[in-house]
Design a protein around this motif. Structure first.
Motif, PDB file in Angstrom:
ATOM      1  N   ALA A 217      40.970  51.421  37.978  1.00 43.11           N
ATOM      2  CA  ALA A 217      41.386  50.342  37.089  1.00 43.11           C
ATOM      3  C   ALA A 217      41.291  49.016  37.834  1.00 43.11           C
ATOM      4  CB  ALA A 217      42.813  50.581  36.619  1.00 43.11           C
TER       5      ALA A 217
ATOM      6  N   ASN B 163      42.349  45.384  39.042  1.00 40.66           N
ATOM      7  CA  ASN B 163      43.627  44.742  39.313  1.00 40.66           C
ATOM      8  C   ASN B 163      43.674  43.385  38.607  1.00 40.66           C
ATOM      9  OD1 ASN B 163      42.431  42.712  41.000  1.00 40.66           O
ATOM     10  ND2 ASN B 163      42.446  44.139  42.721  1.00 40.66           N
TER      11      ASN B 163
ATOM     12  N   GLY C 193      42.755  47.292  26.549  1.00 42.54           N
ATOM     13  CA  GLY C 193      43.055  47.264  27.974  1.00 42.54           C
ATOM     14  C   GLY C 193      41.818  47.164  28.837  1.00 42.54           C
ATOM     15  N   SER C 194      40.797  46.569  28.314  1.00 47.30           N
ATOM     16  CA  SER C 194      39.540  46.473  29.037  1.00 47.30           C
ATOM     17  C   SER C 194      38.976  45.084  28.842  1.00 47.30           C
ATOM     18  CB  SER C 194      38.557  47.509  28.493  1.00 47.30           C
ATOM     19  OG  SER C 194      37.268  47.278  29.001  1.00 47.30           O
TER      20      SER C 194
ATOM     21  N   LYS D  47      40.676  40.930  36.954  1.00 52.35           N
ATOM     22  CA  LYS D  47      40.691  40.570  35.530  1.00 52.35           C
ATOM     23  C   LYS D  47      40.664  39.053  35.352  1.00 52.35           C
ATOM     24  CE  LYS D  47      43.158  44.681  33.950  1.00 52.35           C
ATOM     25  NZ  LYS D  47      44.401  45.193  33.369  1.00 52.35           N
TER      26      LYS D  47
ATOM     27  N   TYR E 127      36.722  55.826  37.122  1.00 55.11           N
ATOM     28  CA  TYR E 127      36.615  54.470  37.634  1.00 55.11           C
ATOM     29  C   TYR E 127      38.021  53.932  37.897  1.00 55.11           C
ATOM     30  CZ  TYR E 127      31.813  54.724  36.047  1.00 55.11           C
ATOM     31  OH  TYR E 127      30.515  55.090  35.871  1.00 55.11           O
TER      32      TYR E 127
END
Length: 103
Positions: A9, A11, A69-70, A15, A7
């Motif tokens: 990431a 941007n 980071g998610s 986010k 998938y």
């Protein structure tokens, strides 16, 4: 051999949009709690406790996001230590209500 899909990431703009939606969700949850108070279904004290749980769950979600980071939903983000029986819980005439626990 099984291929695992990759998938892309997200941007920063994506986010930011998701964070804005999460803020709206928290605000709406608190508004719902206020409506239950106005309707006399729960007390102000119960509402304050529930709102505190909503804030704690959001804080945990934000910490999870920073550490991993998610911005994906947080594992175990469901019934918690709130007032009543938790997610969509309640008691007595309020069974099935939306207050209590972590939303």
């Amino acid at each position: 051999m099984v291929a695992v899909p990759a998938y892309a990431a997200m941007n920063d703009q994506q986010k930011a949009k998701i964070e804005a939606l999460n803020k709206q969700v928290v605000d709406l949850q608190k508004q719902i709690v206020d409506k239950y108070v106005e309707a006399g279904e729960i007390t102000k004290q119960q509402a304050d406790l529930t709102k505190s749980n909503i804030d704690q769950a959001e804080q945990y979600r934000q910490q999870f996001t920073q550490q991993n980071g998610s911005v994906a939903p947080v594992p175990g983000y469901g019934p918690g230590s709130g007032y009543g029986r938790g997610y969509c819980g309640g008691w007595g005439a309020n069974a099935g209500g939306y207050y209590g626990g972590r939303w």
